[in-house]
Each structure stands twice: as structure tokens, then as C-alpha cells.
Scaffold this active site. Structure first.
Site, PDB file in Angstrom:
ATOM      1  N   SER A 146       0.812  -1.222   0.000  1.00 39.51           N
ATOM      2  CA  SER A 146       0.000   0.000   0.000  1.00 39.51           C
ATOM      3  C   SER A 146       0.840   1.264   0.000  1.00 39.51           C
ATOM      4  CB  SER A 146      -0.911   0.003   1.241  1.00 39.51           C
ATOM      5  OG  SER A 146      -0.124   0.087   2.417  1.00 39.51           O
TER       6      SER A 146
ATOM      7  N   GLY B 178       5.095   3.195  -0.643  1.00 37.86           N
ATOM      8  CA  GLY B 178       6.521   3.181  -0.975  1.00 37.86           C
ATOM      9  C   GLY B 178       6.914   2.196  -2.062  1.00 37.86           C
TER      10      GLY B 178
ATOM     11  N   SER C 208      15.366  -6.779   1.751  1.00 36.58           N
ATOM     12  CA  SER C 208      16.143  -6.469   2.953  1.00 36.58           C
ATOM     13  C   SER C 208      16.623  -5.030   2.791  1.00 36.58           C
ATOM     14  CB  SER C 208      17.296  -7.466   3.127  1.00 36.58           C
ATOM     15  OG  SER C 208      18.033  -7.147   4.284  1.00 36.58           O
TER      16      SER C 208
ATOM     17  N   TYR D  46      17.169  -1.877  13.348  1.00 42.48           N
ATOM     18  CA  TYR D  46      16.869  -2.150  11.929  1.00 42.48           C
ATOM     19  C   TYR D  46      17.899  -3.103  11.315  1.00 42.48           C
ATOM     20  CZ  TYR D  46      15.449  -0.820   7.133  1.00 42.48           C
ATOM     21  OH  TYR D  46      15.013  -0.818   5.826  1.00 42.48           O
TER      22      TYR D  46
ATOM     23  N   LYS E 199      17.388  -6.755   9.522  1.00 40.86           N
ATOM     24  CA  LYS E 199      17.701  -6.937   8.096  1.00 40.86           C
ATOM     25  C   LYS E 199      18.870  -7.913   7.888  1.00 40.86           C
ATOM     26  CE  LYS E 199      14.510  -4.223   6.278  1.00 40.86           C
ATOM     27  NZ  LYS E 199      13.437  -4.749   5.431  1.00 40.86           N
TER      28      LYS E 199
HETATM   29  N1  LIG Z   1      12.857   3.616   2.246  1.00 35.55           N
HETATM   30  C1  LIG Z   1      14.136   3.258   2.294  1.00 35.55           C
HETATM   31  O1  LIG Z   1      15.058   4.097   2.275  1.00 35.55           O
HETATM   32  C2  LIG Z   1      14.512   1.785   2.344  1.00 35.55           C
HETATM   33  C3  LIG Z   1      15.856   1.428   2.121  1.00 35.55           C
HETATM   34  C4  LIG Z   1      16.206   0.078   2.143  1.00 35.55           C
HETATM   35  C5  LIG Z   1      15.238  -0.883   2.373  1.00 35.55           C
HETATM   36  N2  LIG Z   1      13.950  -0.502   2.579  1.00 35.55           N
HETATM   37  C6  LIG Z   1      12.958  -1.561   2.810  1.00 35.55           C
HETATM   38  O2  LIG Z   1      12.019  -1.535   1.748  1.00 35.55           O
HETATM   39  C7  LIG Z   1      10.733  -1.978   2.215  1.00 35.55           C
HETATM   40  C8  LIG Z   1       9.701  -0.941   1.844  1.00 35.55           C
HETATM   41  O3  LIG Z   1      10.031   0.286   2.464  1.00 35.55           O
HETATM   42  P1  LIG Z   1       9.238   1.641   2.095  1.00 35.55           P
HETATM   43  O4  LIG Z   1      10.201   2.749   2.209  1.00 35.55           O
HETATM   44  O5  LIG Z   1       8.486   1.424   0.861  1.00 35.55           O
HETATM   45  O6  LIG Z   1       8.252   1.716   3.377  1.00 35.55           O
HETATM   46  P2  LIG Z   1       6.823   2.378   3.583  1.00 35.55           P
HETATM   47  O7  LIG Z   1       6.499   3.356   2.496  1.00 35.55           O
HETATM   48  O8  LIG Z   1       6.790   2.844   4.998  1.00 35.55           O
HETATM   49  O9  LIG Z   1       5.824   1.122   3.427  1.00 35.55           O
HETATM   50  C9  LIG Z   1       5.802   0.084   4.345  1.00 35.55           C
HETATM   51  C10 LIG Z   1       4.637  -0.820   4.017  1.00 35.55           C
HETATM   52  O10 LIG Z   1       4.669  -1.935   4.924  1.00 35.55           O
HETATM   53  C11 LIG Z   1       3.358  -2.080   5.502  1.00 35.55           C
HETATM   54  N3  LIG Z   1       3.522  -2.720   6.809  1.00 35.55           N
HETATM   55  C12 LIG Z   1       4.269  -2.297   7.868  1.00 35.55           C
HETATM   56  N4  LIG Z   1       4.134  -3.136   8.901  1.00 35.55           N
HETATM   57  C13 LIG Z   1       3.271  -4.123   8.505  1.00 35.55           C
HETATM   58  C14 LIG Z   1       2.718  -5.260   9.138  1.00 35.55           C
HETATM   59  N5  LIG Z   1       3.021  -5.581  10.413  1.00 35.55           N
HETATM   60  N6  LIG Z   1       1.877  -6.043   8.423  1.00 35.55           N
HETATM   61  C15 LIG Z   1       1.555  -5.747   7.144  1.00 35.55           C
HETATM   62  N7  LIG Z   1       2.039  -4.665   6.486  1.00 35.55           N
HETATM   63  C16 LIG Z   1       2.875  -3.853   7.171  1.00 35.55           C
HETATM   64  C17 LIG Z   1       2.793  -0.669   5.543  1.00 35.55           C
HETATM   65  O11 LIG Z   1       1.373  -0.614   5.615  1.00 35.55           O
HETATM   66  P3  LIG Z   1       0.573  -0.562   7.028  1.00 35.55           P
HETATM   67  O12 LIG Z   1       1.327   0.345   7.942  1.00 35.55           O
HETATM   68  O13 LIG Z   1      -0.799  -0.081   6.663  1.00 35.55           O
HETATM   69  O14 LIG Z   1       0.534  -1.970   7.521  1.00 35.55           O
HETATM   70  C18 LIG Z   1       3.269  -0.173   4.180  1.00 35.55           C
HETATM   71  O15 LIG Z   1       2.402  -0.629   3.163  1.00 35.55           O
HETATM   72  C19 LIG Z   1      10.882  -2.188   3.726  1.00 35.55           C
HETATM   73  O16 LIG Z   1      11.106  -3.546   3.998  1.00 35.55           O
HETATM   74  C20 LIG Z   1      12.124  -1.369   4.069  1.00 35.55           C
HETATM   75  O17 LIG Z   1      12.773  -1.844   5.220  1.00 35.55           O
HETATM   76  C21 LIG Z   1      13.552   0.799   2.564  1.00 35.55           C
END
Ligand SMILES: NC(=O)c1ccc[n+]([C@@H]2O[C@H](COP(=O)([O-])OP(=O)(O)OC[C@H]3O[C@@H](n4cnc5c(N)ncnc54)[C@H](OP(=O)(O)O)[C@@H]3O)[C@@H](O)[C@H]2O)c1
Length: 268
Positions: free
Chosen positions: A13, A15, A138, A152, A156
Site C-alpha cells: 500500500s 513506498g 532487505s 533495523y 535486516k
Molecule cells: N525507504 C528506504 O530508504 C529503504 C531502504 C532500504 C530498504 N527498505 C525496505 O524496503 C521496504 C519498503 O520500504 P518503504 O520505504 O516502501 O516503506 P513504507 O512506504 O513505509 O511502506 C511500508 C509498508 O509496509 C506495511 N507494513 C508495515 N508493517 C506491517 C505489518 N506488520 N503487516 C503488514 N504490512 C505492514 C505498511 O502498511 P501498514 O502500515 O498499513 O501496515 C506499508 O504498506 C521495507 O522492507 C524497508 O525496510 C527501505
């Protein structure tokens, strides 16, 4: 490769999960989004339907094995068995180790590690039958330590261990496993982080410049298509990781230098 496939995306939903869902829907996949918040799921569904994509949404908490198992049963009954599982659901908690309660470590591990583990357990019977794929998101923070990311990075790194081991067990069964390790990119997750992060964390993480989400999606999908196991989106990030793996002492020297420039002595 993706046309007509049922692709489940946890964290779909928002990112990276949402951006990947849009791209895969545009390529003819049936995308099935899982997250907790129903309003955000409906908004994501509308965005994908606007571009003519086929999309279904399910509200579920990946950290709860009963909830996610029930959700996969519903997906099979209402949409069909999944071919590909993309685990993008994740949370981030940043801060000084001494200030973070043990509960925060547990909360992050429950979502970022057990959330992925639970989803794989629930999806695996279907994925094996379909000779499908598992894609675990990850982070670069799963390959190297980062100031402020004791919670974190722990989650990861654990996910990297799970994914590397699982790859060996799944290969003889005809299931492909991919490990995606992005560096920082602009998303709701980092938007919130920027309000509270420690200066040392900012200096350390931004040793690798922040990427746009489109690069993350494009390189992730390209990596899956090429059948790569480790996918590190972004050319500069790939080079940095290569350097860090071969010359860890240099990485530590550069990181220590950047942290020293902004270090706040809090006399703990
Ligand atoms: N952004 C970065 O810089 C970055 C860098 C490296 C890796 N990552 C990884 O990439 C992935 C996506 O990150 P993003 O930046 O796109 O994050 P985001 O925009 O915060 O999206 C996170 C998503 O995970 C869902 N979520 C969180 N906890 C949950 C749970 N317990 N059950 C079901 N859904 C859950 C959230 O929806 P709800 O809250 O409605 O459940 C949301 O849809 C993550 O694994 C993150 O660690 C991100």
C-alpha cells in the site's frame, strides 16, 4: 514473465511495494496487496485501477502468523494461488542504542524478520506447486552496520541469513529466491525518519546518496528477470557494496570519519 501471474506484495500500500505493484500491474500481472491500514490499501487499489491494472487488496498483519495464514487461504479462494511473493512490508526505528528499549528491538524483528518468515510459511505450499518465486526486500543495512540502526540492521541482517539459507533449500524444489538490498530512497518511511533521525545516522547513511524510487523498482525488476540472487539497485550503491565486502577496513575508516564530523557527545 509477469503477465497473468498472481503476485502478492506485502507492504503493497506504500513506498517500494506500491511502486513495484504499479509497474508489475502495467506489465499485465494480477497484483495482490497486503498491509494493515484499510484506507491506504483502498487508495493504492484506486491508483492501480486508474492505470488499468488488475488489483486485489487484503488487510493483514504480517507479524501475526494466524492473520497472514488466513489471508493466504482467502487469496487462494478469491483470486487464485500466488505465483510470486514479494516481501516489502517493513518498519524502521532509528536512535541511539542506549535510548532504545528492548521492546523496540522486538517490534522491529517481529515485522522485518518474522513478518517475512510468516508470509513465506503461509505462501510456500502454493509457490512450490507453481514453481514460483520469493523476493525478500532487505536493505544495504542488512549487509553493513549503520549508526543509529541497531534495531533495523539486526532485523535486516537476520533476513539476509534467512534468505541466503532458504535459497539453497528452494532451488532443488524449483522455487527461485531473490534478495533485494536497496540503499536509502525517498518514501513515506524516510519522510518520517527525517523528522527524528540522529545527525550521525544521517551523515553515515548518506555516504551513499539517496535514490529515487523509480530506480529501485526498475533495477529490482531487472534483477528478477535476469534471475539474480542478490539485487542491489543503483550503480553507485552496487560499487559501494562491492568495495565494502572486499575492503571492510576502508568502509569502517570512511564511516568513522563521517560520524566523527557530526558526533554529539551525550556523556552517557
Ligand atoms: N525507504 C528506504 O530508504 C529503504 C531502504 C532500504 C530498504 N527498505 C525496505 O524496503 C521496504 C519498503 O520500504 P518503504 O520505504 O516502501 O516503506 P513504507 O512506504 O513505509 O511502506 C511500508 C509498508 O509496509 C506495511 N507494513 C508495515 N508493517 C506491517 C505489518 N506488520 N503487516 C503488514 N504490512 C505492514 C505498511 O502498511 P501498514 O502500515 O498499513 O501496515 C506499508 O504498506 C521495507 O522492507 C524497508 O525496510 C527501505
Amino acid at each position: 514473465m509477469f503477465k497473468g501471474k498472481n503476485i502478492v506484495i506485502t507492504g503493497g500500500s506504500s513506498g517500494l511495494g506500491l511502486a513495484t505493484a504499479k509497474e508489475l500491474a502495467a506489465r499485465g500481472a494480477v497484483v495482490i496487496l497486503i498491509a494493515r491500514n484499510k484506507e491506504k490499501l483502498e487508495a493504492a487499489k484506486n491508483e492501480i485501477m486508474k492505470i488499468g491494472g488488475s488489483v486485489h487488496v487484503f488487510s493483514s498483519d504480517v507479524s501475526k502468523i494466524e492473520s497472514i495464514t488466513e489471508t493466504f487461504k482467502k487469496i487462494e479462494a478469491e483470486v487464485g494461488p500466488p505465483d510470486i511473493l514479494i516481501n516489502s512490508a517493513g518498519i524502521l526505528r532509528e536512535g541511539y542504542f542506549d535510548k532504545l528499549p528492548v521492546e523496540t528491538f522486538r517490534e522491529v524483528i517481529e515485522t522485518n524478520y518474522f513478518g517475512v518468515l510468516n508470509s513465506i510459511k503461509a505462501a510456500l505450499p502454493f509457490i512450490i506447486k507453481r514453481n514460483g518465486r520469493i523476493v525478500n526486500i532487505s536493505s544495504v543495512a542488512g549487509l553493513m552496520g549503520v549508526f543509529g540502526y541497531t534495531t533495523y540492521c539486526s532485523s535486516k541482517f537476520a533476513l539476509v541469513g534467512l534468505t541466503e539459507s532458504l535459497r539453497y533449500e528452494m532451488k532443488p524444489l524449483g522455487v527461485k529466491v531473490h534478495l533485494v538490498c536497496p540503499s536509502e530512497f525517498a518514501s513515506p518511511m524516510t519522510e518520517h525518519l527525517n523528522d527524528t533521525r540522529t545527525p550521525e545516522n544521517k551523515a553515515h547513511t548518506l555516504t551513499i546518496p539517496e535514490y529515487d524510487i523509480d530506480t529501485m523498482v526498475k533495477d529490482t525488476i531487472k534483477g528478477i528477470e535476469k534471475g539474480k540472487f542478490l539485487i542491489v539497485p543503483g550503480k553507485f550503491c552496487r560499487l559501494t557494496i562491492l568495495g565494502a565486502r572486499h575492503f571492510p577496513a576502508i568502509t569502517r575508516f570512511v564511516s568513522d570519519f563521517r560520524i566523527r564530523q557530526v558526533f554529539v557527545n551525550r556523556n552517557i
